[in-house]
Every structure is written in C-alpha cells, then in structure tokens.
Scaffold this active site. Structure first.
Site, PDB file in Angstrom:
ATOM      1  N   ASP A  51       4.211   6.629 -15.819  1.00  0.00           N
ATOM      2  CA  ASP A  51       2.746   6.488 -15.722  1.00  0.00           C
ATOM      3  C   ASP A  51       2.071   7.716 -16.301  1.00  0.00           C
ATOM      4  OD1 ASP A  51       1.620   4.281 -13.686  1.00  0.00           O
ATOM      5  OD2 ASP A  51       3.542   4.968 -12.907  1.00  0.00           O
ATOM      6  N   ASP A  97      -4.108   0.340 -18.037  1.00  0.00           N
ATOM      7  CA  ASP A  97      -3.114   0.526 -16.980  1.00  0.00           C
ATOM      8  C   ASP A  97      -1.838   1.005 -17.671  1.00  0.00           C
ATOM      9  OD1 ASP A  97      -1.400   0.567 -14.885  1.00  0.00           O
ATOM     10  OD2 ASP A  97      -1.970  -1.398 -14.097  1.00  0.00           O
ATOM     11  N   LEU A  99       1.014   1.732 -16.587  1.00  0.00           N
ATOM     12  CA  LEU A  99       2.251   1.118 -16.098  1.00  0.00           C
ATOM     13  C   LEU A  99       1.895   0.140 -14.982  1.00  0.00           C
ATOM     14  CD1 LEU A  99       5.319   1.317 -16.626  1.00  0.00           C
ATOM     15  CD2 LEU A  99       5.449   2.924 -14.761  1.00  0.00           C
ATOM     16  N   THR A 102       4.300  -0.981 -11.111  1.00  0.00           N
ATOM     17  CA  THR A 102       5.048   0.255 -10.810  1.00  0.00           C
ATOM     18  C   THR A 102       6.058   0.060  -9.681  1.00  0.00           C
ATOM     19  OG1 THR A 102       3.104   1.505 -11.470  1.00  0.00           O
ATOM     20  CG2 THR A 102       4.765   2.693 -10.256  1.00  0.00           C
ATOM     21  N   ASP A 227      -6.052  -3.772 -14.281  1.00  0.00           N
ATOM     22  CA  ASP A 227      -4.961  -4.746 -14.141  1.00  0.00           C
ATOM     23  C   ASP A 227      -5.318  -6.076 -14.794  1.00  0.00           C
ATOM     24  OD1 ASP A 227      -3.064  -3.319 -12.427  1.00  0.00           O
ATOM     25  OD2 ASP A 227      -4.641  -3.431 -10.899  1.00  0.00           O
TER      26      ASP A 227
HETATM   27  P1  AMP Z   1       1.099  -7.118  -7.722  1.00  0.00           P
HETATM   28  O1  AMP Z   1       0.900  -8.568  -7.995  1.00  0.00           O
HETATM   29  O2  AMP Z   1       1.403  -6.818  -6.297  1.00  0.00           O
HETATM   30  O3  AMP Z   1       2.078  -6.513  -8.671  1.00  0.00           O
HETATM   31  O4  AMP Z   1      -0.315  -6.443  -8.015  1.00  0.00           O
HETATM   32  C1  AMP Z   1      -0.932  -6.485  -9.287  1.00  0.00           C
HETATM   33  C2  AMP Z   1      -1.608  -5.154  -9.559  1.00  0.00           C
HETATM   34  O5  AMP Z   1      -2.569  -4.885  -8.537  1.00  0.00           O
HETATM   35  C3  AMP Z   1      -0.650  -3.971  -9.551  1.00  0.00           C
HETATM   36  O6  AMP Z   1      -1.106  -3.009 -10.452  1.00  0.00           O
HETATM   37  C4  AMP Z   1      -0.758  -3.443  -8.149  1.00  0.00           C
HETATM   38  O7  AMP Z   1      -0.500  -2.068  -8.102  1.00  0.00           O
HETATM   39  C5  AMP Z   1      -2.231  -3.719  -7.823  1.00  0.00           C
HETATM   40  N1  AMP Z   1      -2.371  -3.983  -6.386  1.00  0.00           N
HETATM   41  C6  AMP Z   1      -2.402  -5.189  -5.772  1.00  0.00           C
HETATM   42  N2  AMP Z   1      -2.526  -5.063  -4.444  1.00  0.00           N
HETATM   43  C7  AMP Z   1      -2.586  -3.732  -4.187  1.00  0.00           C
HETATM   44  C8  AMP Z   1      -2.729  -2.959  -3.018  1.00  0.00           C
HETATM   45  N3  AMP Z   1      -2.828  -3.533  -1.807  1.00  0.00           N
HETATM   46  N4  AMP Z   1      -2.742  -1.613  -3.148  1.00  0.00           N
HETATM   47  C9  AMP Z   1      -2.636  -1.018  -4.376  1.00  0.00           C
HETATM   48  N5  AMP Z   1      -2.498  -1.708  -5.513  1.00  0.00           N
HETATM   49  C10 AMP Z   1      -2.480  -3.046  -5.442  1.00  0.00           C
HETATM   50 MG    MG Z   2      -1.406  -2.310 -12.321  1.00  0.00          MG
END
Ligand code: AMP
Ligand code: MG
Length: 288
Positions: A51, A97, A99, A102, A227
């Site tokens: 990142d 973004d 990365l 992550t 994102d």
């Molecule tokens: P995910 O589907 O969980 O991979 O989430 C998609 C994106 O949203 C990624 O970049 C995650 O880091 C971010 N994200 C989703 N929910 C959260 C959360 N509760 N806290 C921090 N980042 C989140």
């Molecule tokens: Mg992300």
C-alpha cells in the site's frame, strides 16, 4: 495537423501506466515475503508495505515502460467521447485505492487484490483503471501474471472478456471480512442461488463483468469512494449499474464524504430484481 489527445485520454493512459507499475510493486512485495502489515483502525482495517510503496509511486517513474509496451499508444488512439473532449485537468478528481482487498492479500488470497484508479468529472465517475496483479496466479507456470482493465463511459471497457451469469441464476458476491447482520439480512431477502464471499470492491466488480456473480451486495458502511470509483466506471461502461443500497447514484466530487455510508448495490443485468428486494429495515438502518 492532428490535434493532441484529449486531457481525459492522456490521464487514462497515465493511470493505466501507474496501475501497471503498482501491480509490479505488489508482486515484488509478496515475492520478498515481508508484507509489513500495520493495523489502521482495527484488525480488519490493514495497511501493508505494498500500500505504502504504491501510494508513494513517483509519476515520472512510470511512463517509459508503458510507451515501450504499446498500451499507452493504444489508449491515446481511442477517440475521447465528445462530451468529455473539452475537459480541463483542474475539472477532474482522481480517486486511488493503492491496494484494494488488503485483508485478503495478507491472507494469501492473491487474486482478490486490485489497484484502483478512478476519474470523476462533475461528481460522476467517468473513467477508471483496475490492475489485478495476481490475475492467473493459479493458471500454471506459463500463464501471464496480472492484467489491467480500463474503461471510459461512452467508449467502453477493455482488458477482459464480458460474460454474463446464466439467465435466471442469482449469484450474489459480498464481503468476506466485513460481514454484519445487515449484510446477511439483505442477501437473504434476495433469495440467491449462491453467495460468494470474496475480498475487494474491484475484485467483486470483475466477478460481475466476467459472469461469476450477478450482484454485488454490501448493505453496510465501510466501503469508500476510492473503492467504488474505478469499478463503477468499468461496470457502467458495459451497461451495468452501481448505486448505494437505496438506489442513489454515488457522488465523486472532491468535497464529498469518503465513506459510502449507505452501502453498495451493483449488477451487470437485472438491477431491479435486487433493488426491489432490499428490505425496508435494511434501508432504514443505512443513512446516506
Ligand atoms: P470487502 O468487500 O470487505 O473487501 O470491502 C471492500 C472495500 O471496502 C475494501 O477496501 C475494504 O477495506 C473496505 N471496507 C468495507 N467494510 C469495511 C469496514 N468495516 N472497515 C474498513 N474498511 C471496510
Ligand atoms: Mg479498498
């Protein structure tokens, strides 16, 4: 005399170049074996050395390689959609973004990871690049590792084969590491044939455009503008739709709140099927 390429197309070509370079850095960090993980706010909100390196990538580093591999010229050869041809640099907002996915990257689910560069104009996501550094990593030693997908509204999206889920199948893709009761309630109400839990917003949009999932459902805050910006463009460029869980378009002007507080609902086709099944209780719990 041919006029020089539009500002937007030059920025897309640069973004392509930077995303590709970023993908190389992501692979190098994995190969070196030390991810340098630090927790940002909690154990599911992480940052890695990749990142940070991608974040700090100096733009002057990247252009020569891409000029050599020909993609730069390919992008600049494309016509800029007329509604964007007069855009000036200062009118554009770029959401990055370095990365995405992550959490999954730290757990070795390498193809969940993407580098996202989205470009917005007048609050709307209009161009985007997604690099997937570990595309093909399980496809055998001769497979070319990594790919870059790019798109511009009104022009199309490139770097992948568009495919749809078989008609009548409802396959939902959602978070793997940020689940909640609301997320589960929303998905259950949609009566899916299958639910896929994978990391990354970029990765989930790739699943939609490659016929692996029919809807990306995330009835939760947590996901940010960086994102969704690039993934939204790629999806919209091929006729799909991404909104919050209420059906509102997301805004990408530079003053906007970073958090997508009212979640994400995205489909390639049949958006209305999913939107009509979001429970009122879920909507009430997610304030835009
Ligand atoms: P995910 O589907 O969980 O991979 O989430 C998609 C994106 O949203 C990624 O970049 C995650 O880091 C971010 N994200 C989703 N929910 C959260 C959360 N509760 N806290 C921090 N980042 C989140
Ligand atoms: Mg992300």
């Amino acid at each position: 005399m041919a006029s020089s390429p539009a500002v937007l197309m030059r920025l897309v070509a640069s973004a392509y170049s930077i995303a590709q370079k970023a993908g190389t850095i992501v692979r190098r960090v994995i190969a070196e074996g030390d991810l340098g993980i630090i927790e940002k706010t909690c154990a599911t909100d992480l940052q890695t050395k990749a990142d940070r390196l991608v974040q700090d990538l100096p733009p002057e580093d990247v252009d020569q390689e891409l000029i050599e591999d020909g993609q730069w010229e390919e992008i600049l050869k494309q016509p800029c959609p007329s509604q964007y041809s007069g855009i000036k640099e200062e009118d554009l907002v770029v959401w990055v973004d370095p990365l995405d996915g992550t959490k999954e990257y730290t757990e070795g689910l390498l193809d969940n990871v993407t580098v996202l560069i989205g470009i917005a104009y007048e609050g709307k996501a209009i161009a985007g690049v997604i690099n997937q550094p570990y595309y093909n990593y399980q496809a055998g030693p001769d497979a070319v590792l990594g790919r870059t997908i790019w798109g511009v509204l009104g022009l199309g999206a490139f770097g992948f084969q568009l495919k749809e889920v078989p008609a009548g199948k409802h396959i939902i893709t959602t978070t793997r590491s940020h689940n909640s009761q609301l997320v589960t309630d929303c998905i259950t109400a949609m009566n899916p044939d299958d639910v896929l839990r994978v990391g990354g917003a970029g990765n989930k949009i790739i699943q939609l455009i490659e016929g692996k999932a029919s809807a990306y459902v995330f009835a939760s805050p947590g996901c940010k503008k960086w994102d969704t910006c690039a993934p939204e463009v790629i999806l919209h460029a091929v006729g799909g739709k991404l909104t919050d869980i209420h059906g509102n378009a997301l805004q990408y002007n530079k003053e906007v709140k970073h958090m997508n507080s009212a979640g994400v609902l995205a489909t390639l086709r049949n958006y209305d099927y999913y939107a009509s099944r979001v429970p009122q209780s879920v909507k009430n719990a997610l304030v835009p």
